[in-house]
Design an enzyme around this catalytic site. Structure first.
Site, PDB file in Angstrom:
ATOM      1  N   ASP A 272       1.198  -1.567   0.172  1.00 48.89           N
ATOM      2  CA  ASP A 272       0.259  -0.209   0.009  1.00 48.89           C
ATOM      3  C   ASP A 272       0.885   1.856  -0.064  1.00 48.89           C
ATOM      4  OD1 ASP A 272      -2.455   1.312   0.677  1.00 48.89           O
ATOM      5  OD2 ASP A 272      -1.478   1.993   2.477  1.00 48.89           O
TER       6      ASP A 272
ATOM      7  N   GLU B  40       1.113  -0.250  -4.776  1.00 48.85           N
ATOM      8  CA  GLU B  40      -0.159   0.738  -5.632  1.00 48.85           C
ATOM      9  C   GLU B  40       1.071   1.682  -5.653  1.00 48.85           C
ATOM     10  OE1 GLU B  40      -3.566   3.322  -3.602  1.00 48.85           O
ATOM     11  OE2 GLU B  40      -1.600   2.456  -2.116  1.00 48.85           O
TER      12      GLU B  40
END
Length: 721
Positions: free
Chosen positions: A404, A457
């Site tokens: 993330d 990401e």
């Protein structure tokens, strides 16, 4: 024995022990020549089980009791018996009768940032030492003046079990006999800033929130049944295989009848057949690492080695993953090494100093989320995080980690104004320590476990995210294509009459489609915080909204790149995702929503089963424009190739049927219709072709052409002869 030859009690050590600031309690406690000293806070009387006649006297002003041994035999690990002020009797093996148990080799590797499994010696581990059952506790806290283990068994009283400091390593350890799996515990740290009570950073289990204690985890004896899956994963070539990911938050995918959380086993019973029927190849779980705040969705993690207790114990998560694997479905976990929350019981200023984070807020604080940024240049922090990544792959058999917020790690000035950040040693804004950490983490995980995927990401134009470090890359396997996602959602949000002016949103992506190994994401981030659900983003009346959504899914599943779709989108949820309740399953009682669900199922299976749609997702030979210039009618068409087969994809982004629409094709024969998003089976108007016979009419620079009727807001997928 002559009493004058017996060493005196070291008074300074005794004072430090009473203050909880003695780095090595073993210097004072245990057997020292003829003296035996034991620690029993609050005890009225203390004795030895093997020598009941031997008196132990309290040293004045302390919780230490002492006996002078003469010729009496004493076991290496003796049992204490004591009575408390209420007259209750207790017995336990003295923890200060054991030698150090942590190896110097482990401590050295950890301190160098080269220990890939620090959780195997830090944390709490049920062990048998010299025939005595207990738990070995260890924690890294180099700047603490003293550390004690507190828990159920000692009344959360930090006087009972002060730990031994292992010198320059900054690690403290203590083996406590009699503690069993399931016991709750924390570490009590005495620091210059005061007394701190911290959960274990390496705990493998934790209490259910709002409680914050760690739990001693039993050694797992789960009997895995997924070896065939793991063998296929290691031997396979994921570049050439279909990867379609169903992203979900297990806390709100479904709920129990009373509104509570389902167990991991209950989730497995429902999720496995559902995903298998839809045709997805993988699931991606929003973070299941332990976290205190439901509304963080798991992205503000406090337990980097512990699955959340919301759904059961760690073996419950193993069962869920095992069941998915046995059904042929891979499992990706969201993993958050970018930042961590400020909760007082967790990592923040763990030993009274900025231990896991940076001291300077210009480096150590994240302004958007109010969280703290890991110090990636610190060796022990690097060991901690790489150990966490490997833990999920090894102990839970996960097939990949979606990392993330990578952009926030890469840029020192991410979301910061001038004066709020510090440049690197070259004067730039790149976080050089984070770059090296990511390269090493990707290399270790993917190198040790072939077929396991590290997925970024990453929302910027940072180059070579999915290229190897020896070419200057970061080493990830896959990267989310945020540009495709933003362009696509912007395009489909426009009224069809205006789409001709935004046609480049559909075509621009091919200019960079092969610069990285991309995933095309329609993720949870796009259906929250006022962005609206995918169906609600679509313009037009209700019929057009559903038709637009079906068209979008065919575009996503036929465009080059791996696929990701968030839960609820597969049947056209109207409302934004709400983590506090289940997605809107009752919508499947309506024909329109069942139609979207059926279309998604068919196109996902087509992508999975047809090599032309997945074999060359990262290779230009797998894609060929037929016509990308028809902006006036908002139509695009392209060929996909792979495995010796090809398909023709034609997308009409207006509600106007296009009759007699001619396209150049590469060869003669029958072009059979494999999928039509406008079928009545999906809730469409059934403007269909069935197929088309290629004619020897040159068109668009090709010797053959087909004439089609394009359905309104519809997609056609035709098999080439």
């Amino acid at each position: 024995m002559n009493a004058t030859s017996i060493p005196e009690v070291p008074a300074d050590d005794l004072r430090r022990l009473q203050a909880g600031r003695l780095h090595d309690p073993f210097r004072l406690l245990g057997r020292h020549g003829p003296r035996l000293r034991v620690l029993c806070p609050g005890a009225a009387t203390v004795g030895l089980e093997s020598l009941p006649e031997l008196p132990l006297r309290r040293l004045p002003g302390s919780d230490v009791f002492e006996a002078i041994l003469d010729t009496q035999p004493l076991p290496a690990h003796y049992t204490l018996r004591w009575s408390d002020a209420a007259g209750q009797e207790h017995r336990a093996v003295d923890p200060y009768s054991f030698a150090p148990l942590l190896s110097d080799f482990d401590l050295q590797l950890f301190g160098q940032g080269r220990h890939w499994h620090p959780q195997n010696f830090l944390g709490a581990h049920v062990r048998q030492v010299d025939g005595v059952e207990g738990v070995l506790f260890a924690v890294w806290a180099p700047n603490a003046d003293g550390v004690s283990v507190v828990g159920d068994w000692n009344g959360w009283d930090g006087r009972w079990h002060p730990m031994r400091n292992r010198g320059d390593s900054g690690v403290w350890e203590l083996f406590i006999p009699g503690v069993v799996a399931g016991a709750r515990y924390k570490f009590e740290l005495r620091t210059a800033q005061g007394l701190l009570l911290k959960a274990d950073p390496c705990a493998r289990a934790a209490e259910l929130r709002p409680a914050t204690a760690s739990r001693v985890a039993a050694a797992s004896h789960y009997a895995w049944g997924d070896q065939a899956w793991l063998d296929r994963r290691a031997a396979g070539n994921w570049h050439r295989q279909p990867i379609s990911i169903y992203e979900l938050h297990i806390g709100s995918w479904r709920r129990a009848p009373d509104g509570g959380f389902l167990s991991y086993a209950d989730i497995a019973d429902q999720l496995v057949p559902y995903v298998a029927d839809l045709g997805f190849t993988h699931v991606e779980l929003l973070p299941v690492t332990e976290h205190p705040f439901d509304a963080s969705w798991g992205y503000q993690c406090t337990g980097y080695f512990a699955p959340t207790a919301r759904h059961g114990d760690p073996d419950g998560l193993r069962l869920l993953i095992d069941r998915l694997h046995q059904a042929g479905i891979g499992v990706i976990l969201d993993w958050v090494p970018a930042h961590f929350p400020r909760d007082e019981h967790a990592l923040a200023r763990f030993d009274g100093t900025a231990l896991y984070e940076h001291e300077d807020p210009r480096l150590g604080e994240h302004p958007d989320w109010g969280t703290l940024v890991f110090n990636f240049g610190r060796a022990e922090v690097k060991s901690f995080l790489i150990g966490s990544a490997l833990h999920w792959v090894e102990a839970f058999h996960v097939d990949g980690l979606r990392v993330d917020a990578v952009a926030s790690m890469l840029y020192l000035d991410y979301s910061r104004e001038p004066g709020q950040w510090l440049p690197n040693r070259h004067g730039g804004n790149e976080n050089l320590e984070a770059v090296e950490f990511l390269r090493e983490a990707c290399g270790v995980v993917q190198g040790q476990h072939p077929g396991a995927l590290m997925i970024a990401e990453e929302s910027t134009a940072w180059p070579q995210v999915t290229r190897p470090p020896w070419t200057g890359g970061l080493g990830f396997a896959l990267k989310w294509n945020m540009g495709w996602m933003h362009d696509t959602l912007d395009f489909v949000s426009h009224d069809p009459v205006h789409r001709q002016y935004h046609h480049d949103r559909l075509t621009f992506g091919m200019l960079y489609a092969y610069t990285e190994n991309f995933v095309l994401p329609l993720s949870h981030d796009e259906v929250v915080h006022g962005k609206r659900a995918l169906l609600s983003k679509m313009p037009g009346d209700t019929w057009q909204q559903f038709a637009n959504l079906r068209l979008l899914y065919v575009y996503q599943f036929t465009f080059p790149g791996k696929k990701l779709l968030f839960m609820g989108s597969e049947f056209g949820q109207w409302t934004e995702w709400n983590h506090d309740r289940a997605i809107d399953w009752p919508l499947l009682d309506f024909d329109t929503h069942r139609g979207v669900h059926a279309l998604l199922r068919d196109v996902a299976r087509l992508y999975r089963d047809h090599p032309a749609l997945h074999a060359h997702d990262f290779d230009p030979q797998g894609f060929e424009w037929v016509d990308c210039h028809d902006s006036g009618q908002s139509v695009v068409s392209y060929l996909r190739h792979g495995g010796g087969r090809s398909v023709l994809v034609v997308l009409n982004f207006t509600p106007v049927p296009r009759h007699g629409y001619r396209l150049g094709v590469p060869r003669p024969g029958w072009y059979g219709e494999r999928l039509n998003s406008d079928s009545t089976f999906y809730g469409g108007s059934d403007v269909a072709n069935g197929g088309a016979q290629a004619e020897p009419v040159p068109w668009m620079g090709r010797p053959w052409s087909v004439t089609l009727t394009l359905p309104p807001l519809g997609a056609l997928v035709l098999e080439l002869p």
